[in-house]
Design a protein around this motif. Structure first.
Motif, PDB file in Angstrom:
ATOM      1  N   GLY A  94       0.969  -1.209  -0.067  1.00  0.00           N
ATOM      2  CA  GLY A  94      -0.124   0.033   0.006  1.00  0.00           C
ATOM      3  C   GLY A  94       0.851   1.152  -0.087  1.00  0.00           C
ATOM      4  N   SER A  95       2.103   1.150  -0.433  1.00  0.00           N
ATOM      5  CA  SER A  95       2.907   2.407  -0.552  1.00  0.00           C
ATOM      6  C   SER A  95       2.477   3.335  -1.423  1.00  0.00           C
ATOM      7  CB  SER A  95       4.365   1.943  -0.838  1.00  0.00           C
ATOM      8  OG  SER A  95       4.677   1.223   0.311  1.00  0.00           O
ATOM      9  N   THR A  96       2.582   4.687  -1.256  1.00  0.00           N
ATOM     10  CA  THR A  96       2.000   5.727  -2.086  1.00  0.00           C
ATOM     11  C   THR A  96       2.626   5.261  -3.383  1.00  0.00           C
ATOM     12  OG1 THR A  96       2.102   7.018  -0.190  1.00  0.00           O
ATOM     13  CG2 THR A  96       1.859   8.262  -2.520  1.00  0.00           C
ATOM     14  N   GLY A  97       1.785   5.424  -4.441  1.00  0.00           N
ATOM     15  CA  GLY A  97       2.266   5.323  -5.867  1.00  0.00           C
ATOM     16  C   GLY A  97       2.226   3.844  -6.061  1.00  0.00           C
ATOM     17  N   ALA A  98       2.366   2.968  -5.360  1.00  0.00           N
ATOM     18  CA  ALA A  98       2.684   1.539  -5.603  1.00  0.00           C
ATOM     19  C   ALA A  98       1.347   0.837  -6.132  1.00  0.00           C
ATOM     20  CB  ALA A  98       3.337   0.556  -4.674  1.00  0.00           C
ATOM     21  N   CYS A  99       1.274  -0.033  -7.161  1.00  0.00           N
ATOM     22  CA  CYS A  99       0.090  -0.712  -7.423  1.00  0.00           C
ATOM     23  C   CYS A  99      -0.062  -2.098  -6.709  1.00  0.00           C
ATOM     24  CB  CYS A  99      -0.150  -0.793  -8.917  1.00  0.00           C
ATOM     25  SG  CYS A  99       1.213  -1.761  -9.620  1.00  0.00           S
ATOM     26  N   TRP A 100      -1.060  -2.541  -6.854  1.00  0.00           N
ATOM     27  CA  TRP A 100      -1.531  -3.891  -6.383  1.00  0.00           C
ATOM     28  C   TRP A 100      -0.457  -5.170  -6.939  1.00  0.00           C
ATOM     29  CZ3 TRP A 100      -2.739  -6.914  -2.695  1.00  0.00           C
ATOM     30  CH2 TRP A 100      -3.222  -8.347  -2.919  1.00  0.00           C
ATOM     31  N   ASP A 101      -0.215  -4.965  -8.326  1.00  0.00           N
ATOM     32  CA  ASP A 101       0.852  -5.839  -8.772  1.00  0.00           C
ATOM     33  C   ASP A 101       2.091  -5.972  -8.407  1.00  0.00           C
ATOM     34  OD1 ASP A 101      -0.945  -7.066 -10.329  1.00  0.00           O
ATOM     35  OD2 ASP A 101      -0.888  -6.108 -12.294  1.00  0.00           O
ATOM     36  N   ALA A 102       2.593  -4.605  -8.010  1.00  0.00           N
ATOM     37  CA  ALA A 102       3.876  -4.334  -7.535  1.00  0.00           C
ATOM     38  C   ALA A 102       3.968  -4.826  -5.914  1.00  0.00           C
ATOM     39  CB  ALA A 102       4.276  -3.205  -7.496  1.00  0.00           C
TER      40      ALA A 102
END
Length: 147
Positions: free
Chosen positions: A111-119
């Motif tokens: 859930g890091s800012t800018g990260a997407c679920w796939d990452a």
């Protein structure tokens, strides 16, 4: 749609004594009282910490991936919620720090800012892949329940 990580999830069969992979989700972070009240830290926080630590250090667990949401980590820093540092601190406080240190595990921040679920999923799959050899090397030993 299936992400690339889910499609390429590591195969756990064939890793020695490893007989499964289990997810243990929970919905309470220990930051607020039941019902979403804003009165402060939950009275259930010690129970949640004890339960999560007990599951993590259970004799049938060979390795663990701890998923920590960035919001949980932030609220734990403020003394409200439960993050990995809270769990680690509870292990130290209850005399189980050495057990936790010996348990093969990795923490994956999601859930890091800018990260997407796939990452996030890719990071979790990589952590599981890294821990499979350690988990597969564990062997169950019969033991008495008491005395």
């Amino acid at each position: 749609a299936t992400s690339g990580a889910a499609a390429a999830a590591p195969e756990w069969r064939g890793w020695g004594s490893l007989d499964g992979v289990v997810a243990l989700p929970h919905t309470e972070d220990g930051s607020k009282l039941a019902g979403g009240a804003e009165e402060g830290p939950s009275a259930h926080r010690p129970i949640l910490l004890r339960t999560l630590l007990g599951l993590l250090l259970h004799p049938n667990v060979g390795a663990a991936v701890v998923l920590e949401h960035q919001l949980d980590a932030a609220s734990a820093t403020d003394g409200d919620g439960i993050g990995y540092a809270s769990l680690h601190g509870w292990a130290q406080q209850t005399g189980r720090g050495a057990e936790m240190g010996a348990m093969p595990h990795q923490v994956v921040r999601v859930g890091s800012t800018g990260a997407c679920w796939d990452a996030d999923l890719d990071a979790a799959v990589a952590a599981v892949s890294h821990l499979l050899p350690a988990a597969g090397a564990c062997h169950r030993t019969p033991c008495r329940l008491s005395g």
